[in-house]
Scaffold this active site. Sequence first.
Site, PDB file in Angstrom:
ATOM      1  N   THR C  16       0.861  -1.184   0.069  1.00  0.00           N
ATOM      2  CA  THR C  16       0.100  -0.031  -0.017  1.00  0.00           C
ATOM      3  C   THR C  16       0.785   1.263  -0.124  1.00  0.00           C
ATOM      4  O   THR C  16       2.130   1.023   0.403  1.00  0.00           O
ATOM      5  CB  THR C  16      -0.885   0.100   1.445  1.00  0.00           C
ATOM      6  OG1 THR C  16      -0.068   0.233   2.275  1.00  0.00           O
ATOM      7  CG2 THR C  16      -1.856  -1.109   1.235  1.00  0.00           C
ATOM      8  N   ASP C  17       0.346   2.489  -0.316  1.00  0.00           N
ATOM      9  CA  ASP C  17       1.070   3.729  -0.241  1.00  0.00           C
ATOM     10  C   ASP C  17      -0.074   4.608   0.694  1.00  0.00           C
ATOM     11  O   ASP C  17      -0.898   4.260   1.353  1.00  0.00           O
ATOM     12  CB  ASP C  17       1.365   4.139  -1.902  1.00  0.00           C
ATOM     13  CG  ASP C  17      -0.025   4.513  -2.343  1.00  0.00           C
ATOM     14  OD1 ASP C  17      -1.033   4.753  -1.693  1.00  0.00           O
ATOM     15  OD2 ASP C  17      -0.225   4.351  -3.710  1.00  0.00           O
ATOM     16  N   MET C  18       0.643   5.645   0.828  1.00  0.00           N
ATOM     17  CA  MET C  18      -0.115   6.715   1.673  1.00  0.00           C
ATOM     18  C   MET C  18      -1.346   7.174   1.297  1.00  0.00           C
ATOM     19  O   MET C  18      -2.052   7.696   2.054  1.00  0.00           O
ATOM     20  CB  MET C  18       0.721   8.130   1.827  1.00  0.00           C
ATOM     21  CG  MET C  18       1.024   8.853   0.488  1.00  0.00           C
ATOM     22  SD  MET C  18       2.001  10.243   0.750  1.00  0.00           S
ATOM     23  CE  MET C  18       0.866  11.532   1.375  1.00  0.00           C
TER      24      MET C  18
END
Lengths: 147, 147, 147, 147
Positions: C16-18
């Site tokens: 995942t990313d921010m």
Amino acid sequence: MPYEFKTVRQVEFYETDMAGIVHYANFFRYMETAEHAFFRSLGFSIAARQAAPAVGWPRVHAECDYVQPLRFEDEVEIHLLVAQKKSKSLSYLFRFRKLNATPPVEVALGKLIVVCVTHDRHGKMSAAPIPKAIAERIQVAPADLLP
Amino acid sequence: MPYEFKTVRQVEFYETDMAGIVHYANFFRYMETAEHAFFRSLGFSIAARQAAPAVGWPRVHAECDYVQPLRFEDEVEIHLLVAQKKSKSLSYLFRFRKLNATPPVEVALGKLIVVCVTHDRHGKMSAAPIPKAIAERIQVAPADLLP
Amino acid sequence: MPYEFKTVRQVEFYETDMAGIVHYANFFRYMETAEHAFFRSLGFSIAARQAAPAVGWPRVHAECDYVQPLRFEDEVEIHLLVAQKKSKSLSYLFRFRKLNATPPVEVALGKLIVVCVTHDRHGKMSAAPIPKAIAERIQVAPADLLP
Amino acid sequence: MPYEFKTVRQVEFYETDMAGIVHYANFFRYMETAEHAFFRSLGFSIAARQAAPAVGWPRVHAECDYVQPLRFEDEVEIHLLVAQKKSKSLSYLFRFRKLNATPPVEVALGKLIVVCVTHDRHGKMSAAPIPKAIAERIQVAPADLLP
């Protein structure tokens, strides 16, 4: 048992580097995978935002000793053991074993120390006691299982 | 000086995770970046296959202490220091400083131990003395610079 | 059937990313995972260096259409379909379905074109006919399965 | 000019795979790096949560054509060009050039289509017009620059 968890994964091509082996930083991803699956095995999610209050588990320390390399398509067992349980933190050990060796061989040994935190409404983290429901479900592994 | 190296990078979006911070495994990638740039600063490449014999630098130990999170677009200085030099291995420390803070603040402290290896013609690695040309160029940092 | 392969994986935290979703570049890693497992399902390894001559499969084209995001712990099915088979290249389609939705929903559609190559002794790649043993095992998916 | 942006990076060891070249998925990370730096060059941040309303830029399409591989320590220029500007989306092209070749050579060609979205208070995304301040600053590249 609530003091350990084992998971197996097969090394992906994209996890290797030009040396032909699993890039050393990826062992920390493998540790995380086992940690999160351990949480799920207890009935929790590491990212349970619906909890009240929601807690997070940032790492304060991570380390790994590398004994043998892993290569593409190797099967690696990640064996998580709870090494320590404090009011606001957990310490895990991870034994990495390459299963497609005869006999299977320990290739790395990892360690993570994670702290339970809550976030205030500005997003600022502060350490907090592990929620009782979680703390009650987690035990420390017997000493003879710890390296 | 041949006992330290500083490099600065800006946190990429893809280095963050859903907690909104740099994923902890990426600090080990940052360390590697500094290590390789340090080698280039000495006139070598970490992947110098043209050397005779070619040497590699697998990690035998890696660790990191995390003090504060890094976020997207933060500027982080990675300060490599040579902590130890043995005949077949090097030990590095890495001080991570967030530069876009007033004053700049140390956010993490890393450590790598790497071993010099050669590969036989079947690809099997074994530890080997650090080539003289490299060993001569590398010094251990003064004690007062080491944490 | 030798024209398709399905594999299921659970989204990892580190993927995942921010933005709280799977980083878009990771869908290309998922495609590769399915491609390699497809090869194994046929009795081959994508990295079979022992073959004579050894072949590689670099990508010449990759693409992905994103319909819905994937999040941590989502279960995603990657459904590989062989869309085209030429003498020196293969074209794959990938249907990504989120299984933990009611009903399961297609979240992305990917495509890869890979070329069969050999390496000369200097490491230089050139396109080569797909080895007969492999080409014979791979079929093109029926048109009604292709989007 | 507000229709293009160039950035240069050096290939990292951890971006390579066991084939000795940059893993194909990493080209999509390189595109993102150029996209975000382009935004910064216009005075914006891709993650400007302080905007009112905050907008995000999820990808709806990504693709890449690979011509030549990139290797460790190669210097690669990523040249972003705005190919299309619609009320709610942007389309970018990316020309990847390896600078440490004589003459520099185009090694890949990428494309991204991103949509401007807002999030409601439950986190649900919906497409939204590009904020005027941003839209005004972005132009479409002259046709003769587009491949």
